[in-house]
Design a protein around this motif. Structure first.
Motif, mmCIF file in Angstrom:
data_model
loop_
_atom_site.group_PDB
_atom_site.id
_atom_site.type_symbol
_atom_site.label_atom_id
_atom_site.label_comp_id
_atom_site.label_asym_id
_atom_site.label_seq_id
_atom_site.Cartn_x
_atom_site.Cartn_y
_atom_site.Cartn_z
ATOM 1 N N TYR A 104 0.824 -1.207 0.000
ATOM 2 C CA TYR A 104 0.000 0.000 0.000
ATOM 3 C C TYR A 104 0.860 1.260 0.000
ATOM 4 C CZ TYR A 104 -3.324 -3.569 1.439
ATOM 5 O OH TYR A 104 -4.086 -4.707 1.503
ATOM 6 N N SER A 105 2.027 1.194 0.632
ATOM 7 C CA SER A 105 2.924 2.350 0.632
ATOM 8 C C SER A 105 3.454 2.617 -0.767
ATOM 9 C CB SER A 105 4.085 2.107 1.604
ATOM 10 O OG SER A 105 3.612 1.877 2.907
ATOM 11 N N TRP A 106 3.824 1.568 -1.475
ATOM 12 C CA TRP A 106 4.310 1.739 -2.844
ATOM 13 C C TRP A 106 3.218 2.301 -3.744
ATOM 14 C CZ3 TRP A 106 6.922 -3.375 -1.661
ATOM 15 C CH2 TRP A 106 8.296 -3.207 -1.492
ATOM 16 N N ILE A 107 1.993 1.822 -3.552
ATOM 17 C CA ILE A 107 0.888 2.292 -4.390
ATOM 18 C C ILE A 107 0.690 3.791 -4.232
ATOM 19 C CG2 ILE A 107 -1.622 2.178 -4.696
ATOM 20 C CD1 ILE A 107 -1.459 -0.794 -4.077
ATOM 21 N N HIS A 108 0.832 4.287 -3.007
ATOM 22 C CA HIS A 108 0.594 5.701 -2.735
ATOM 23 C C HIS A 108 1.883 6.518 -2.724
ATOM 24 C CE1 HIS A 108 -3.043 3.696 -1.114
ATOM 25 N NE2 HIS A 108 -3.638 4.751 -1.633
ATOM 26 N N ASP A 109 2.949 5.947 -3.317
ATOM 27 C CA ASP A 109 4.192 6.680 -3.561
ATOM 28 C C ASP A 109 4.790 7.242 -2.275
ATOM 29 O OD1 ASP A 109 6.251 7.582 -5.139
ATOM 30 O OD2 ASP A 109 5.287 9.494 -5.613
ATOM 31 N N THR A 110 4.879 6.394 -1.247
ATOM 32 C CA THR A 110 5.538 6.775 -0.003
ATOM 33 C C THR A 110 6.653 5.784 0.298
ATOM 34 O OG1 THR A 110 3.964 5.488 1.319
ATOM 35 C CG2 THR A 110 3.442 7.812 0.929
ATOM 36 N N ASN A 111 7.479 6.132 1.254
ATOM 37 C CA ASN A 111 8.592 5.273 1.627
ATOM 38 C C ASN A 111 8.058 4.039 2.358
ATOM 39 O OD1 ASN A 111 10.910 4.050 2.498
ATOM 40 N ND2 ASN A 111 11.782 5.877 3.462
ATOM 41 N N PRO A 112 8.212 2.843 1.806
ATOM 42 C CA PRO A 112 7.652 1.649 2.459
ATOM 43 C C PRO A 112 8.286 1.361 3.810
ATOM 44 C CG PRO A 112 9.056 1.024 0.613
ATOM 45 C CD PRO A 112 8.893 2.507 0.542
ATOM 46 N N ILE A 113 9.555 1.689 3.975
ATOM 47 C CA ILE A 113 10.222 1.454 5.255
ATOM 48 C C ILE A 113 9.664 2.390 6.322
ATOM 49 C CG2 ILE A 113 12.430 1.341 6.433
ATOM 50 C CD1 ILE A 113 12.027 -0.748 4.234
ATOM 51 N N ASP A 114 9.340 3.611 5.913
ATOM 52 C CA ASP A 114 8.806 4.579 6.868
ATOM 53 C C ASP A 114 7.445 4.144 7.399
ATOM 54 O OD1 ASP A 114 9.067 7.138 8.224
ATOM 55 O OD2 ASP A 114 7.404 7.786 6.958
ATOM 56 N N SER A 115 6.705 3.387 6.599
ATOM 57 C CA SER A 115 5.379 2.947 7.028
ATOM 58 C C SER A 115 5.437 1.905 8.136
ATOM 59 C CB SER A 115 4.607 2.373 5.834
ATOM 60 O OG SER A 115 5.255 1.217 5.330
ATOM 61 N N LEU A 116 6.622 1.349 8.396
ATOM 62 C CA LEU A 116 6.768 0.372 9.478
ATOM 63 C C LEU A 116 6.879 1.037 10.847
ATOM 64 C CD1 LEU A 116 9.322 -2.082 7.805
ATOM 65 C CD2 LEU A 116 6.853 -2.365 8.007
ATOM 66 N N GLN A 117 7.054 2.348 10.873
ATOM 67 C CA GLN A 117 7.196 3.061 12.142
ATOM 68 C C GLN A 117 5.812 3.295 12.756
ATOM 69 O OE1 GLN A 117 10.331 3.457 13.163
ATOM 70 N NE2 GLN A 117 11.014 2.601 11.212
ATOM 71 N N ILE A 118 5.204 2.225 13.231
ATOM 72 C CA ILE A 118 3.831 2.290 13.730
ATOM 73 C C ILE A 118 3.724 3.205 14.946
ATOM 74 C CG2 ILE A 118 1.890 0.942 14.572
ATOM 75 C CD1 ILE A 118 2.672 0.391 11.680
ATOM 76 N N THR A 119 4.651 3.053 15.881
ATOM 77 C CA THR A 119 4.597 3.842 17.119
ATOM 78 C C THR A 119 4.681 5.331 16.820
ATOM 79 O OG1 THR A 119 5.641 2.009 18.316
ATOM 80 C CG2 THR A 119 5.650 4.174 19.374
ATOM 81 N N LYS A 120 5.524 5.701 15.861
ATOM 82 C CA LYS A 120 5.687 7.117 15.524
ATOM 83 C C LYS A 120 4.378 7.714 15.012
ATOM 84 C CE LYS A 120 7.582 8.347 11.656
ATOM 85 N NZ LYS A 120 8.557 8.606 10.558
ATOM 86 N N TYR A 121 3.676 6.978 14.166
ATOM 87 C CA TYR A 121 2.441 7.510 13.591
ATOM 88 C C TYR A 121 1.299 7.515 14.604
ATOM 89 C CZ TYR A 121 4.564 7.617 8.988
ATOM 90 O OH TYR A 121 5.375 7.914 7.916
#
Length: 272
Positions: A104-121
């Protein structure tokens, strides 16, 4: 919001159920993020054609109610906990779920590794909702009440569907057979395939594990012994993505026999 939509059943959906003489109804709420333009679906099953407009009106009124009344903080906290546990809990499919979640991160043109930072978000969301308590209401108003891009689709039962499908399949088979030029070759290939599938499999090509491949040294996990009050505890640090797992033994010796049958229910509620 899902809970709010379900909670209006008593005042709005029950008359529809009674009118259509169905025992219950089935709703589904789906947030589609597998495309660049995300979608949100609400569905209601087992209603008559005459009630379609009424259901659409109920859904619109529910969104208006959400914007007006907002969300209870306990519901928000429970949903965040459920989301965080669902992402961080390591089960047998943990790696596969993480990889699929990156799509889903790739589809929406975002950094896929950054999407793993669940606690931060999650912390970011909590900070933003503290600054603006109307944050969720504003989102619902923007993307649902003031959004004219919506599609209302109804699906009706076709009593002749099975017969029509059987007829089309029969016509397709006849068409393919008539276009086939070398039927004898296909027949021979089928016999050859059947022969190979029936032959004994060569087990030598399968991966095997022998006793010598197993390490004789047992990997021991360090455990810290402690005591909290009169209770002895054991602590074990593991890479669990910040989740603390708790296990305990309860002494039910003094529990009355008439209550012991409720122990499975108690354990099920306690561990949810």
């Amino acid at each position: 919001m899902k809970k709010k939509i379900r909670n209006i059943r008593k005042n709005n959906f029950d008359p529809i159920i009674s009118k259509n003489r169905v025992k219950t109804y089935e709703t589904f709420f789906i947030f589609g993020r597998h495309t660049l333009n995300t979608t949100f679906h609400i569905g209601l099953q087992d209603i008559s054609k005459e009630d379609v407009d009424r259901v659409v009106k109920i859904i619109d009124e529910t969104f208006q109610e959400v914007v007006k009344q907002g969300f209870e903080q306990s519901q928000i906290d429970a949903l965040l906990h459920q989301f965080e546990l669902g992402i961080k809990h390591q089960d047998e499919n943990f790696g596969l779920k993480v990889i699929l979640g990156l799509i889903y991160s790739w589809i929406h043109d975002t950094n896929p590794i950054d999407s793993l930072q669940i606690t931060k978000y999650i912390e970011k969301f909590n900070n933003e909702i503290k600054k603006n308590p109307q944050l969720l209401q504003d989102v619902v108003e923007k993307y649902f009440l003031k959004n004219n891009h919506k599609l209302i689709a109804t699906m009706n039962i076709d009593d002749e569907y099975a017969e029509k499908k059987k007829k089309k399949e029969s016509q397709l088979c006849e068409q393919l057979i008539s276009q086939c030029k070398d039927k004898q070759l296909i027949y021979e290939k089928g016999l050859e395939l059947q022969k190979r599938q029936s032959a004994p499999q060569n087990v030598d090509v399968l991966p095997t594990l022998s006793i010598t491949d197993i390490d004789k040294k047992v990997i021991r996990v360090p455990i810290t012994q402690g005591q909290i009050g009169n209770t002895y505890v054991q602590l074990c640090e593991q890479p669990t993505n910040g989740i603390t797992y708790f296990r305990c033994l309860l002494n039910t010796f003094e529990l009355p026999n008439e209550l012991k049958s409720y122990l499975p229910l108690f354990v099920n509620v306690l561990t949810k």
